[in-house]
Design a protein around this motif. Structure first.
Motif, PDB file in Angstrom:
ATOM      1  N   ALA A  25       0.715  -1.379  -0.141  1.00  0.00           N
ATOM      2  CA  ALA A  25       0.001   0.053   0.026  1.00  0.00           C
ATOM      3  C   ALA A  25       0.904   1.231   0.017  1.00  0.00           C
ATOM      4  O   ALA A  25       0.290   2.341  -0.052  1.00  0.00           O
ATOM      5  CB  ALA A  25      -0.976  -0.033   1.304  1.00  0.00           C
ATOM      6  N   VAL A  26       2.148   1.158   0.244  1.00  0.00           N
ATOM      7  CA  VAL A  26       3.036   2.296   0.061  1.00  0.00           C
ATOM      8  C   VAL A  26       3.945   2.120  -1.094  1.00  0.00           C
ATOM      9  O   VAL A  26       4.780   1.379  -1.230  1.00  0.00           O
ATOM     10  CB  VAL A  26       3.712   2.141   1.234  1.00  0.00           C
ATOM     11  N   ARG A  27       3.715   3.543  -1.791  1.00  0.00           N
ATOM     12  CA  ARG A  27       4.812   3.758  -2.910  1.00  0.00           C
ATOM     13  C   ARG A  27       6.110   4.316  -2.849  1.00  0.00           C
ATOM     14  O   ARG A  27       6.812   4.608  -3.558  1.00  0.00           O
ATOM     15  CB  ARG A  27       4.137   4.017  -4.232  1.00  0.00           C
ATOM     16  N   GLU A  28       6.088   5.505  -1.799  1.00  0.00           N
ATOM     17  CA  GLU A  28       6.942   6.235  -1.601  1.00  0.00           C
ATOM     18  C   GLU A  28       6.983   6.729   0.184  1.00  0.00           C
ATOM     19  O   GLU A  28       6.057   6.897   0.635  1.00  0.00           O
ATOM     20  CB  GLU A  28       6.878   7.539  -2.296  1.00  0.00           C
ATOM     21  N   CYS A  29       8.280   7.148   0.470  1.00  0.00           N
ATOM     22  CA  CYS A  29       8.489   7.419   1.974  1.00  0.00           C
ATOM     23  C   CYS A  29       9.079   8.829   1.819  1.00  0.00           C
ATOM     24  O   CYS A  29      10.239   9.058   1.274  1.00  0.00           O
ATOM     25  CB  CYS A  29       8.996   6.589   2.801  1.00  0.00           C
ATOM     26  N   VAL A  30       8.431   9.887   2.555  1.00  0.00           N
ATOM     27  CA  VAL A  30       9.200  11.260   2.590  1.00  0.00           C
ATOM     28  C   VAL A  30       9.338  11.411   4.125  1.00  0.00           C
ATOM     29  O   VAL A  30       8.369  11.448   4.987  1.00  0.00           O
ATOM     30  CB  VAL A  30       8.370  12.221   2.029  1.00  0.00           C
ATOM     31  N   LEU A  31      10.824  11.664   4.443  1.00  0.00           N
ATOM     32  CA  LEU A  31      11.015  11.652   5.871  1.00  0.00           C
ATOM     33  C   LEU A  31      10.759  13.195   6.285  1.00  0.00           C
ATOM     34  O   LEU A  31      11.127  14.177   5.595  1.00  0.00           O
ATOM     35  CB  LEU A  31      12.255  11.460   6.490  1.00  0.00           C
ATOM     36  N   ILE A  32       9.974  13.663   7.297  1.00  0.00           N
ATOM     37  CA  ILE A  32       9.188  14.923   7.308  1.00  0.00           C
ATOM     38  C   ILE A  32       9.523  15.294   9.181  1.00  0.00           C
ATOM     39  O   ILE A  32       9.309  14.235   9.867  1.00  0.00           O
ATOM     40  CB  ILE A  32       7.968  15.403   7.081  1.00  0.00           C
ATOM     41  N   THR A  33       9.809  16.534   9.484  1.00  0.00           N
ATOM     42  CA  THR A  33       9.913  17.005  10.581  1.00  0.00           C
ATOM     43  C   THR A  33       9.353  18.578  10.452  1.00  0.00           C
ATOM     44  O   THR A  33       9.165  19.112   9.281  1.00  0.00           O
ATOM     45  CB  THR A  33      11.263  16.927  11.288  1.00  0.00           C
ATOM     46  N   HIS A  34       9.307  19.347  11.853  1.00  0.00           N
ATOM     47  CA  HIS A  34       8.806  20.399  11.865  1.00  0.00           C
ATOM     48  C   HIS A  34       9.840  21.257  12.729  1.00  0.00           C
ATOM     49  O   HIS A  34      10.260  20.823  13.776  1.00  0.00           O
ATOM     50  CB  HIS A  34       7.438  20.805  12.221  1.00  0.00           C
ATOM     51  N   LEU A  35      10.184  22.441  12.401  1.00  0.00           N
ATOM     52  CA  LEU A  35      11.040  23.303  13.222  1.00  0.00           C
ATOM     53  C   LEU A  35      10.525  24.172  14.215  1.00  0.00           C
ATOM     54  O   LEU A  35       9.398  24.856  13.919  1.00  0.00           O
ATOM     55  CB  LEU A  35      12.210  24.238  12.496  1.00  0.00           C
ATOM     56  N   ALA A  36      10.970  24.075  15.505  1.00  0.00           N
ATOM     57  CA  ALA A  36      10.487  24.944  16.668  1.00  0.00           C
ATOM     58  C   ALA A  36      10.617  26.498  16.494  1.00  0.00           C
ATOM     59  O   ALA A  36       9.847  27.100  17.134  1.00  0.00           O
ATOM     60  CB  ALA A  36      10.394  24.299  17.896  1.00  0.00           C
ATOM     61  N   CYS A  37      11.641  26.701  15.998  1.00  0.00           N
ATOM     62  CA  CYS A  37      12.320  27.955  16.465  1.00  0.00           C
ATOM     63  C   CYS A  37      12.775  28.608  14.592  1.00  0.00           C
ATOM     64  O   CYS A  37      13.715  29.583  14.920  1.00  0.00           O
ATOM     65  CB  CYS A  37      13.391  28.144  17.160  1.00  0.00           C
ATOM     66  N   ALA A  38      12.274  28.172  13.777  1.00  0.00           N
ATOM     67  CA  ALA A  38      12.611  28.557  12.441  1.00  0.00           C
ATOM     68  C   ALA A  38      12.486  30.192  12.177  1.00  0.00           C
ATOM     69  O   ALA A  38      13.168  30.428  11.342  1.00  0.00           O
ATOM     70  CB  ALA A  38      11.801  27.807  11.231  1.00  0.00           C
ATOM     71  N   ASP A  39      11.466  30.719  12.936  1.00  0.00           N
ATOM     72  CA  ASP A  39      11.388  32.282  12.606  1.00  0.00           C
ATOM     73  C   ASP A  39      12.746  32.985  13.512  1.00  0.00           C
ATOM     74  O   ASP A  39      12.633  34.232  13.504  1.00  0.00           O
ATOM     75  CB  ASP A  39      10.015  32.571  13.022  1.00  0.00           C
ATOM     76  N   GLU A  40      13.633  32.147  14.028  1.00  0.00           N
ATOM     77  CA  GLU A  40      14.936  32.916  15.020  1.00  0.00           C
ATOM     78  C   GLU A  40      15.804  32.101  14.115  1.00  0.00           C
ATOM     79  O   GLU A  40      16.545  31.043  14.800  1.00  0.00           O
ATOM     80  CB  GLU A  40      14.552  32.442  16.367  1.00  0.00           C
ATOM     81  N   ALA A  41      16.255  32.712  13.015  1.00  0.00           N
ATOM     82  CA  ALA A  41      17.331  31.943  12.420  1.00  0.00           C
ATOM     83  C   ALA A  41      18.731  31.468  13.251  1.00  0.00           C
ATOM     84  O   ALA A  41      19.258  30.631  13.014  1.00  0.00           O
ATOM     85  CB  ALA A  41      17.852  32.607  11.248  1.00  0.00           C
ATOM     86  N   ASP A  42      18.809  32.547  14.251  1.00  0.00           N
ATOM     87  CA  ASP A  42      20.361  32.096  14.992  1.00  0.00           C
ATOM     88  C   ASP A  42      19.908  31.230  16.011  1.00  0.00           C
ATOM     89  O   ASP A  42      20.925  30.850  16.985  1.00  0.00           O
ATOM     90  CB  ASP A  42      20.816  33.391  15.382  1.00  0.00           C
ATOM     91  N   SER A  43      18.584  30.660  16.487  1.00  0.00           N
ATOM     92  CA  SER A  43      18.604  29.842  17.392  1.00  0.00           C
ATOM     93  C   SER A  43      19.255  28.551  17.288  1.00  0.00           C
ATOM     94  O   SER A  43      19.362  27.814  16.417  1.00  0.00           O
ATOM     95  CB  SER A  43      16.974  29.678  17.529  1.00  0.00           C
ATOM     96  N   PRO A  44      20.149  28.200  18.396  1.00  0.00           N
ATOM     97  CA  PRO A  44      20.767  26.861  18.377  1.00  0.00           C
ATOM     98  C   PRO A  44      19.886  25.596  18.276  1.00  0.00           C
ATOM     99  O   PRO A  44      20.194  24.615  17.983  1.00  0.00           O
ATOM    100  CB  PRO A  44      21.633  26.820  19.793  1.00  0.00           C
ATOM    101  N   HIS A  45      18.775  25.815  18.851  1.00  0.00           N
ATOM    102  CA  HIS A  45      17.535  24.727  18.603  1.00  0.00           C
ATOM    103  C   HIS A  45      17.557  24.253  17.203  1.00  0.00           C
ATOM    104  O   HIS A  45      17.137  23.202  16.835  1.00  0.00           O
ATOM    105  CB  HIS A  45      16.198  25.321  19.089  1.00  0.00           C
ATOM    106  N   ASN A  46      17.791  25.211  16.295  1.00  0.00           N
ATOM    107  CA  ASN A  46      17.466  24.889  14.822  1.00  0.00           C
ATOM    108  C   ASN A  46      18.570  23.872  14.314  1.00  0.00           C
ATOM    109  O   ASN A  46      18.436  22.828  13.741  1.00  0.00           O
ATOM    110  CB  ASN A  46      17.547  25.964  13.877  1.00  0.00           C
ATOM    111  N   HIS A  47      19.985  24.110  14.782  1.00  0.00           N
ATOM    112  CA  HIS A  47      20.845  23.212  14.495  1.00  0.00           C
ATOM    113  C   HIS A  47      20.720  21.817  15.257  1.00  0.00           C
ATOM    114  O   HIS A  47      21.035  20.853  14.622  1.00  0.00           O
ATOM    115  CB  HIS A  47      22.403  24.156  14.985  1.00  0.00           C
ATOM    116  N   LEU A  48      20.271  21.934  16.553  1.00  0.00           N
ATOM    117  CA  LEU A  48      20.097  20.546  17.035  1.00  0.00           C
ATOM    118  C   LEU A  48      18.943  19.808  16.255  1.00  0.00           C
ATOM    119  O   LEU A  48      19.227  18.624  16.275  1.00  0.00           O
ATOM    120  CB  LEU A  48      19.638  20.817  18.406  1.00  0.00           C
ATOM    121  N   GLN A  49      17.875  20.529  16.062  1.00  0.00           N
ATOM    122  CA  GLN A  49      16.804  19.633  15.104  1.00  0.00           C
ATOM    123  C   GLN A  49      17.330  19.237  13.506  1.00  0.00           C
ATOM    124  O   GLN A  49      17.290  18.141  13.409  1.00  0.00           O
ATOM    125  CB  GLN A  49      15.557  20.518  14.858  1.00  0.00           C
TER     126      GLN A  49
END
Length: 386
Positions: free
Chosen positions: A149-173
């Motif tokens: 039933a599966v033809r493709e897999c896309v690995l997806i995530t969502h960033l918590a602090c993307a609107d703060e470009a310098d946030s170290p949490h972005n690098h961690l994610q």
């Protein structure tokens, strides 16, 4: 004559903003049109952008509305489905699905023989909302690869602090996501299930180049909002909605007189004010304070007193030419919605999605305008393609 309040939607601005998002992307770009396309009208916006790479919506109901309107683009359901009926509906409608929880994986495994689906496997890299632990993702990928039933897999995530470009949490994610992607790549099964990645939302597309992957997701930037600029707007983005009304009364006031509920605002000197046909029943923020900017005759005036359900008051003391019928811009290209939101202690997302259905949407391509019915009316063939 109808009430003068209207939300003017510039379709060419939407198409321009999508092209700009595409110019930043390294791959393909989904147009995020959930929540009635952020208040701009689901079907009209979809028709405007139907030449793009596809759409992302929050719910299967939104996806079904697009399919029933004749849209054949790829459509990703970001919340996935919640029961067997939804899973079968998604397969029949050829929808892409996010799978973020074990029960959704079980629903997929129980799906009868059907058209294979594109599954977006969500991992929680630090947002803390939805998604599997990254350590479990390789095993889940193997389970997906074993399903017809599966033809493709896309690995997806969502960033918590993307609107703060310098946030170290972005690098961690990003580190966590890349480690998960590598683990999946190194244990790909005999059946090589096509594999892609998706991280970037609008904020990451604009400010985090390392988050751009095979699939990006452009949301609020489509509507002219730069999430990095607070109350400003980027020159590459064009405001897609102008909330416009007119003065329905003009009055004089003596020093010491008040206006509105609670008598919160009092004139310190003799003045003049106008009443605008717009209130919190239309989606204007109720908590916008006195001093919030409003454009009258193309010039800045100030909101005074409390916002009512159907009306608000503006100080006209410095605009003597204003009279009944004078046009008022509440937000738009000359008065960014993000600035109004900041004044009200809110965000542009909330204001745009909060414009109620009693406000007519009027659609145009630049200067040409035509009436529209919001989410329940599709665009005609003259809508601009991205």
């Amino acid at each position: 004559m109808s009430r003068p309040l209207r939300a003017e939607i510039d379709l060419e601005a939407l198409a321009h903003n999508y092209r700009y998002a595409k110019s930043l992307s390294h791959g393909r770009t989904l147009a995020v049109i959930k929540a009635d396309a952020y208040g701009h009208g689901l079907l009209r916006v979809a028709q405007c952008l139907c030449g793009g790479d596809g759409f992302a919506v929050a719910t299967i109901e939104e996806a079904v509305a697009l399919r029933e309107a004749g849209l054949r683009n790829r459509i990703l359901v970001l919340e996935g489905v919640f029961d067997r009926e939804g899973m079968c509906e998604a397969a029949w409608r050829r929808l892409d699905l996010v799978v973020h929880s074990g029960y959704q994986l079980e629903l997929l495994k129980a799906l009868p023989e059907t058209r294979p689906l594109s599954i977006w496997l969500k991992v929680d890299t630090g947002m803390g909302r939805l998604g599997f632990d990254g350590a479990d993702a390789p095993g889940i990928y193997a389970d997906l690869a074993a399903l017809s039933a599966v033809r493709e897999c896309v690995l997806i995530t969502h960033l918590a602090c993307a609107d703060e470009a310098d946030s170290p949490h972005n690098h961690l994610q990003l580190q966590r996501f890349d480690a998960t992607a590598r683990a999946i790549e190194t244990q790909r099964t005999v059946r090589s299930l096509p594999f892609a990645q998706s991280i970037a939302n609008s904020a990451a597309l604009i400010g985090l180049p390392d988050a751009r992957r095979q699939w990006d997701r452009a949301g609020v930037m489509l509507y002219g909002i730069n999430p990095h600029m607070g109350s400003g707007q980027d020159h590459n983005l064009k405001s897609a909605m102008t909330l416009r009304s007119r003065l329905i009364a003009v009055r004089s006031a003596r020093a010491g007189e008040s206006v509105g509920y609670g008598c919160d605002y009092r004139f310190y000197h003799d003045g003049r004010f106008g009443i605008v046909a717009c209130g919190y029943g239309d989606g204007y923020p109720r908590h916008a304070p006195s001093g919030t900017p409003v454009l009258v005759c193309g010039r800045r005036a100030q909101l005074i007193g409390r916002v009512s359900m159907d009306m608000l008051a503006v100080d006209l003391s410095a605009i003597p030419e204003a009279r009944v019928g004078t046009e008022v811009e509440l937000w738009g290209g000359a008065l960014p919605v993000a600035e109004i939101a900041a004044s009200a202690g809110s965000i542009a997302y909330e204001l745009l999605t909060g414009v109620t259905q009693r406000v007519p949407r009027v659609y145009g391509n630049g200067t040409r305008l035509e009436s529209g019915g919001g989410a329940d009316r599709a665009a005609g063939p003259d809508s601009p393609a991205p």
